[in-house]
Design a protein around this motif. Structure first.
Motif, PDB file in Angstrom:
ATOM      1  N   MET A   1       2.752   8.885  -5.506  1.00 40.93           N
ATOM      2  CA  MET A   1       1.635   7.935  -5.628  1.00 40.93           C
ATOM      3  C   MET A   1       0.798   8.200  -6.888  1.00 40.93           C
ATOM      4  O   MET A   1       0.421   7.280  -7.589  1.00 40.93           O
ATOM      5  CB  MET A   1       0.759   8.054  -4.375  1.00 40.93           C
ATOM      6  CG  MET A   1       0.344   6.758  -3.773  1.00 40.93           C
ATOM      7  SD  MET A   1       1.726   5.739  -3.279  1.00 40.93           S
ATOM      8  CE  MET A   1       2.444   6.673  -1.946  1.00 40.93           C
ATOM      9  N   ILE A   2       0.500   9.471  -7.118  1.00 48.60           N
ATOM     10  CA  ILE A   2      -0.333   9.834  -8.272  1.00 48.60           C
ATOM     11  C   ILE A   2       0.543  10.216  -9.460  1.00 48.60           C
ATOM     12  O   ILE A   2       0.290   9.809 -10.600  1.00 48.60           O
ATOM     13  CB  ILE A   2      -1.282  10.988  -7.892  1.00 48.60           C
ATOM     14  CG1 ILE A   2      -2.290  10.498  -6.846  1.00 48.60           C
ATOM     15  CG2 ILE A   2      -2.009  11.535  -9.132  1.00 48.60           C
ATOM     16  CD1 ILE A   2      -3.117  11.594  -6.201  1.00 48.60           C
TER      17      ILE A   2
ATOM     18  N   ASP B   1       6.046  12.300  -2.545  1.00 54.16           N
ATOM     19  CA  ASP B   1       5.007  11.289  -2.687  1.00 54.16           C
ATOM     20  C   ASP B   1       4.663  11.213  -4.174  1.00 54.16           C
ATOM     21  O   ASP B   1       4.104  12.158  -4.742  1.00 54.16           O
ATOM     22  CB  ASP B   1       3.800  11.719  -1.836  1.00 54.16           C
ATOM     23  CG  ASP B   1       2.632  10.767  -1.949  1.00 54.16           C
ATOM     24  OD1 ASP B   1       2.439  10.185  -3.038  1.00 54.16           O
ATOM     25  OD2 ASP B   1       1.889  10.631  -0.966  1.00 54.16           O
TER      26      ASP B   1
ATOM     27  N   PHE C   1      -3.612  14.278   0.555  1.00 50.58           N
ATOM     28  CA  PHE C   1      -3.506  12.997   1.266  1.00 50.58           C
ATOM     29  C   PHE C   1      -2.119  12.383   1.118  1.00 50.58           C
ATOM     30  O   PHE C   1      -1.540  12.412   0.040  1.00 50.58           O
ATOM     31  CB  PHE C   1      -4.546  12.018   0.688  1.00 50.58           C
ATOM     32  CG  PHE C   1      -4.840  10.866   1.588  1.00 50.58           C
ATOM     33  CD1 PHE C   1      -5.679  11.029   2.670  1.00 50.58           C
ATOM     34  CD2 PHE C   1      -4.265   9.625   1.367  1.00 50.58           C
ATOM     35  CE1 PHE C   1      -5.946   9.962   3.533  1.00 50.58           C
ATOM     36  CE2 PHE C   1      -4.522   8.557   2.220  1.00 50.58           C
ATOM     37  CZ  PHE C   1      -5.377   8.733   3.305  1.00 50.58           C
ATOM     38  N   PHE C   2      -1.618  11.802   2.219  1.00 51.69           N
ATOM     39  CA  PHE C   2      -0.321  11.108   2.144  1.00 51.69           C
ATOM     40  C   PHE C   2      -0.324   9.702   2.729  1.00 51.69           C
ATOM     41  O   PHE C   2       0.506   8.882   2.350  1.00 51.69           O
ATOM     42  CB  PHE C   2       0.769  11.933   2.839  1.00 51.69           C
ATOM     43  CG  PHE C   2       1.025  13.265   2.184  1.00 51.69           C
ATOM     44  CD1 PHE C   2       1.634  13.333   0.938  1.00 51.69           C
ATOM     45  CD2 PHE C   2       0.630  14.439   2.789  1.00 51.69           C
ATOM     46  CE1 PHE C   2       1.858  14.552   0.313  1.00 51.69           C
ATOM     47  CE2 PHE C   2       0.847  15.665   2.172  1.00 51.69           C
ATOM     48  CZ  PHE C   2       1.456  15.724   0.936  1.00 51.69           C
ATOM     49  N   SER C   3      -1.211   9.455   3.693  1.00 54.34           N
ATOM     50  CA  SER C   3      -1.158   8.137   4.341  1.00 54.34           C
ATOM     51  C   SER C   3      -2.367   7.947   5.237  1.00 54.34           C
ATOM     52  O   SER C   3      -2.896   8.914   5.785  1.00 54.34           O
ATOM     53  CB  SER C   3       0.118   8.030   5.191  1.00 54.34           C
ATOM     54  OG  SER C   3       0.136   6.816   5.919  1.00 54.34           O
TER      55      SER C   3
ATOM     56  N   ASN D   1       0.836  -1.209   0.000  1.00 53.29           N
ATOM     57  CA  ASN D   1       0.000   0.000   0.000  1.00 53.29           C
ATOM     58  C   ASN D   1       0.863   1.248   0.000  1.00 53.29           C
ATOM     59  O   ASN D   1       1.957   1.258   0.575  1.00 53.29           O
ATOM     60  CB  ASN D   1      -0.893   0.033   1.249  1.00 53.29           C
ATOM     61  CG  ASN D   1      -1.975  -1.014   1.163  1.00 53.29           C
ATOM     62  OD1 ASN D   1      -2.852  -0.950   0.310  1.00 53.29           O
ATOM     63  ND2 ASN D   1      -1.896  -1.996   2.035  1.00 53.29           N
ATOM     64  N   GLY D   2       0.323   2.305  -0.598  1.00 49.61           N
ATOM     65  CA  GLY D   2       1.046   3.572  -0.629  1.00 49.61           C
ATOM     66  C   GLY D   2       1.307   4.113   0.765  1.00 49.61           C
ATOM     67  O   GLY D   2       2.395   4.627   1.057  1.00 49.61           O
ATOM     68  N   SER D   3       0.312   4.025   1.624  1.00 44.90           N
ATOM     69  CA  SER D   3       0.457   4.571   2.980  1.00 44.90           C
ATOM     70  C   SER D   3       1.649   3.951   3.685  1.00 44.90           C
ATOM     71  O   SER D   3       2.391   4.630   4.406  1.00 44.90           O
ATOM     72  CB  SER D   3      -0.801   4.282   3.794  1.00 44.90           C
ATOM     73  OG  SER D   3      -1.903   4.923   3.214  1.00 44.90           O
TER      74      SER D   3
ATOM     75  N   LYS E   1      -0.259   3.015  -6.343  1.00 46.67           N
ATOM     76  CA  LYS E   1      -1.323   3.170  -7.331  1.00 46.67           C
ATOM     77  C   LYS E   1      -0.993   2.468  -8.659  1.00 46.67           C
ATOM     78  O   LYS E   1      -1.039   1.260  -8.738  1.00 46.67           O
ATOM     79  CB  LYS E   1      -1.642   4.655  -7.521  1.00 46.67           C
ATOM     80  CG  LYS E   1      -2.222   5.263  -6.229  1.00 46.67           C
ATOM     81  CD  LYS E   1      -3.122   6.415  -6.484  1.00 46.67           C
ATOM     82  CE  LYS E   1      -3.515   7.099  -5.185  1.00 46.67           C
ATOM     83  NZ  LYS E   1      -4.833   6.745  -4.696  1.00 46.67           N
TER      84      LYS E   1
ATOM     85  N   GLU F   1       3.860  16.252  -2.521  1.00 51.21           N
ATOM     86  CA  GLU F   1       3.827  15.855  -3.933  1.00 51.21           C
ATOM     87  C   GLU F   1       4.530  16.965  -4.707  1.00 51.21           C
ATOM     88  O   GLU F   1       4.345  18.161  -4.392  1.00 51.21           O
ATOM     89  CB  GLU F   1       2.389  15.725  -4.406  1.00 51.21           C
ATOM     90  CG  GLU F   1       1.612  14.615  -3.724  1.00 51.21           C
ATOM     91  CD  GLU F   1       0.165  14.564  -4.216  1.00 51.21           C
ATOM     92  OE1 GLU F   1      -0.688  15.246  -3.602  1.00 51.21           O
ATOM     93  OE2 GLU F   1      -0.110  13.868  -5.211  1.00 51.21           O
TER      94      GLU F   1
HETATM   95  C1  LIG Z   1      -0.930  11.233  -2.903  1.00 53.34           C
HETATM   96  C2  LIG Z   1      -1.258   9.978  -2.134  1.00 53.34           C
HETATM   97  N1  LIG Z   1      -0.358   9.480  -1.288  1.00 53.34           N
HETATM   98  C3  LIG Z   1      -0.586   8.359  -0.582  1.00 53.34           C
HETATM   99  C4  LIG Z   1      -1.787   7.686  -0.703  1.00 53.34           C
HETATM  100  C5  LIG Z   1      -2.023   6.431   0.097  1.00 53.34           C
HETATM  101  O1  LIG Z   1      -1.973   5.311  -0.736  1.00 53.34           O
HETATM  102  P1  LIG Z   1      -2.750   3.964  -0.345  1.00 53.34           P
HETATM  103  O2  LIG Z   1      -4.219   4.243  -0.442  1.00 53.34           O
HETATM  104  O3  LIG Z   1      -2.278   2.960  -1.359  1.00 53.34           O
HETATM  105  O4  LIG Z   1      -2.349   3.576   1.036  1.00 53.34           O
HETATM  106  C6  LIG Z   1      -2.759   8.171  -1.568  1.00 53.34           C
HETATM  107  C7  LIG Z   1      -4.067   7.480  -1.706  1.00 53.34           C
HETATM  108  O5  LIG Z   1      -5.021   7.948  -2.233  1.00 53.34           O
HETATM  109  C8  LIG Z   1      -2.489   9.362  -2.306  1.00 53.34           C
HETATM  110  O6  LIG Z   1      -3.390   9.880  -3.151  1.00 53.34           O
END
Ligand SMILES: Cc1ncc(COP(=O)(O)O)c(C=O)c1O
Length: 449
Positions: free
Chosen positions: A236-237, A234, A151-153, A122-124, A262, A204
């Motif tokens: 993730m996106i 981050d 959002f980060f975690s 998972n990203g978190s 993601k 981000e």
């Molecule tokens: C920018 C960003 N970082 C981290 C996360 C957390 O990722 P995850 O939902 O896989 O734990 C998200 C989730 O939406 C996110 O948008």
């Protein structure tokens, strides 16, 4: 085609049952029924390309694509194939598998700004792991997060700053401080307020709606070098959506650590912590320092996620996936902007953002952002075969999908125009409005903004 009548009877029953069995009736807040019109909460049975089907056998062109996790389209054949092969070979062993080596080699070729990588699910988890490494490396306790990014975690260090801090002790809340994106003085002020205490700055490099101002990221990097905090991007996106090498390659600024998830696995569960060897090795065996317990999970190296990543990496090497998303996103934006204008509601419905990560904004008759009007728009889109809380695209969105969406937006805009003329969504919107996914209280009476 878009005129078929869509009923949601079975979805409504399944959603009601989910609410009885699962808190929130979904496994992710952003997928919750409170994010959709009350009587239109499709429960999905399958997806193919950019389309999904629900239990009532309605089809929709989908946007958002699994919270931005799917860039190649649903059930993308080469990914399915690679994952199936991995699954057939057993997925979880007592020693590392060849998938771990191959995925690490591949990732570090793809992201040359990183020296080492560790995969997770998972990203978190990987963003939280970056915080831990930063604290270990610096001996400092505070974390600075960008408060103008969403959002980060799911973990306490971040949720402490959100509208849902319930259950997080004050002692933990006190360890997270925040700054404003694109405002270097806000970060400078924060560092001055907590001298020698900020272990990590988490941000981000860009979001779908806000690009970094020229020189901003370079200034953040220089502050990190000067102050000694660990700079965490981050991705993730941005990873796989801005570039396969991340926003760090697009903007030419290298963080100390970056966190990925993601789209790495086109929807399969795989995430990654990447960055400088000197930091990453603190979680390894090649260090004389006290060891950091870093991302060590039963399912961390489960092979289907890694196999999915390898197939995704191949797809990105074979064709310009990001370029396709950008091009289709541009077409989408142009067509939808025209459709909104033709209905006379350009002052009320805005289509904006990076083409690969478009969103819509909805304003009421007085020009104020409105959840009720947003819900009305989503409701009318659903009626006409489009499911989405955003317009985030994938490389599988065809011209036909864009045409369906354009027709749906034209129809939705016409209803929207009537509601604007009436000065209310009453009589147009069925049920209560949607509400922010992260909010303190569930009760609908507290929802409207
Ligand atoms: C920018 C960003 N970082 C981290 C996360 C957390 O990722 P995850 O939902 O896989 O734990 C998200 C989730 O939406 C996110 O948008």
């Amino acid at each position: 085609m878009t005129e078929e009548k869509r009923v949601f009877t079975r979805s409504q029953a399944a959603q009601a049952r989910l609410h009885e069995l699962v808190p929130g009736g979904a496994h992710t807040n952003a997928r919750g029924s409170d994010q959709y019109p009350e009587a239109m909460t499709p429960i999905i049975t399958r997806g193919q390309g950019a389309r999904v089907w629900d239990v009532d056998d309605n089809w929709f062109v989908e946007y958002g694509m699994g919270l931005k996790a799917v860039t190649l389209g649903h059930a993308y054949e080469p990914v399915v194939q690679r994952v199936s092969e991995a699954a057939a070979a057993g997925v979880n062993f007592s020693r590392p598998s060849v998938w771990e080596l191959e995925a690490a080699e591949r990732f570090l070729q793809m992201v040359p700004t990183a020296d080492m990588v560790k995969f997770a699910k998972n990203g978190s988890d990987v963003t939280t792991a970056a915080i831990k490494l930063a604290r270990a490396a610096t001996g400092r306790d505070l974390v600075a997060v960008c408060r103008t990014q969403p959002f980060f975690s799911v973990d306490d260090w971040f949720m402490a700053t959100s509208a849902m801090p319930t259950g997080i002790p004050q002692a933990v809340r006190d360890l997270t401080v925040s700054f404003v994106f694109n405002d270097i003085d806000s970060l400078r002020t924060l560092l001055a307020a907590h001298p020698g205490r900020i272990a990590a700055v988490v941000m981000e490099a860009a979001t779908g709606t806000v690009e970094p101002a020229p020189g901003y990221l370079e200034e953040v990097r220089a502050l990190a070098d000067d102050d000694g905090f660990v700079l965490v991007f981050d991705e993730m996106i941005t990873g796989m959506r801005w570039s396969a090498a991340g926003a760090q390659s697009v903007y030419g600024v290298t963080p100390d650590l970056s966190t990925w998830g993601k789209a790495l696995g086109n929807g399969f569960s795989v995430s990654a912590l990447a960055g400088k060897r000197s930091l990453m090795e603190l979680g390894g065996l090649n260090t004389d320092e006290a060891r950091v317990f870093l991302l060590s999970n039963t399912h961390g190296a489960e092979t289907t996620g890694l196999a999915a990543y390898l197939a995704v990496a191949d797809a990105y090497a074979e064709r310009d996936v990001v370029g396709i998303m950008q091009a289709q996103g541009e077409k989408l934006r142009a067509a939808l902007t025209n459709a909104v204008a033709a209905a006379g509601v350009s002052d009320h419905i805005a289509i904006f953002g990076r083409p690969s990560a478009l969103v819509f904004g909805t304003k009421d008759h007085e020009g104020q952002p409105s959840q009720a009007f947003r819900t009305l728009f989503i409701q009318e889109l659903l009626r006409h075969g489009v499911l989405g809380q955003s317009l985030v695209i994938s490389a599988a969105h065809t011209d036909d999908d864009i045409a369906v969406t354009t027709d749906a937006v034209a129809a939705a805009s016409a209803v929207y125009a009537d509601a604007i003329a009436a000065g209310t969504t009453d009589g147009y919107l069925e049920g209560r409005p949607v509400a922010p996914a992260i909010r303190e209280f569930a009760a609908p009476r507290r929802l409207e903004v």
